[in-house]
Write a protein that holds these residues in place. Structure first.
Motif, PDB file in Angstrom:
ATOM      1  N   ASP A 152       0.809  -1.212   0.000  1.00  0.00           N
ATOM      2  CA  ASP A 152       0.000   0.000   0.000  1.00  0.00           C
ATOM      3  C   ASP A 152       0.847   1.269   0.000  1.00  0.00           C
ATOM      4  N   SER A 197      -2.423   0.457  -8.770  1.00  0.00           N
ATOM      5  CA  SER A 197      -2.865   1.535  -7.889  1.00  0.00           C
ATOM      6  C   SER A 197      -4.117   2.225  -8.413  1.00  0.00           C
ATOM      7  N   LYS A 257      -3.108   2.981  -1.741  1.00  0.00           N
ATOM      8  CA  LYS A 257      -4.453   2.531  -1.398  1.00  0.00           C
ATOM      9  C   LYS A 257      -5.336   3.716  -1.018  1.00  0.00           C
ATOM     10  N   ASN A 258      -4.822   4.605  -0.165  1.00  0.00           N
ATOM     11  CA  ASN A 258      -5.581   5.783   0.269  1.00  0.00           C
ATOM     12  C   ASN A 258      -5.407   6.972  -0.662  1.00  0.00           C
TER      13      ASN A 258
END
Length: 133
Positions: free
Chosen positions: A2, A69, A37-38
């Motif tokens: 991540d 991604s 991820k965020n």
């Protein structure tokens, strides 16, 4: 994976009230922490005793290189000089060199940030390049 950390180099030019402080570029370091991820980007650029802090996000780009991604290949956000609340600035960049299904191996971009203290505006403009740690 991540989160990926990048480190590298930066160069910048300082201006005081719009006039170059020196005639040469200041060499420094750049570091980024990217959470794919965020879709967040945080980092810093150290140029001599000055610190430019970066905080931003990932955006979808036309040259999608990060299939893992969600095609988030562009980064942009806010930049602050010496953590000054009277300052403004921004940064933008991209990721490069994806290979073997891995996230981009390197990142590069530009930045500008300024601070105003007692009617004196000090600004830095520059560029950075970094590779995965």
């Amino acid at each position: 994976v991540d989160t990926i950390e990048y480190s590298g180099v930066a160069q910048g030019l300082f201006l005081i009230n719009g006039v170059a402080e020196t005639q040469s570029l200041i060499q420094g370091t750049a570091s980024l922490v990217v959470n794919f991820k965020n879709e967040t980007v945080n980092g810093s650029i150290q140029l001599a005793s000055d610190l430019v802090e970066l905080s931003g996000s990932l955006k979808e780009g036309n040259n999608s290189i990060l299939e893992m991604s969600g095609n988030a290949s562009l980064m942009s956000g806010n930049a602050s000089l010496n953590n000054n609340s009277n300052g403004t600035g921004n940064f933008q960049g991209n990721f490069y060199d994806s290979k073997d299904g891995n996230f981009a191996q390197s990142a590069a971009g530009t930045f500008n940030a300024q601070e105003t203290v007692e009617d004196v505006t000090r600004e830095v403009i520059g560029a950075f390049g970094a590779t995965q740690d």
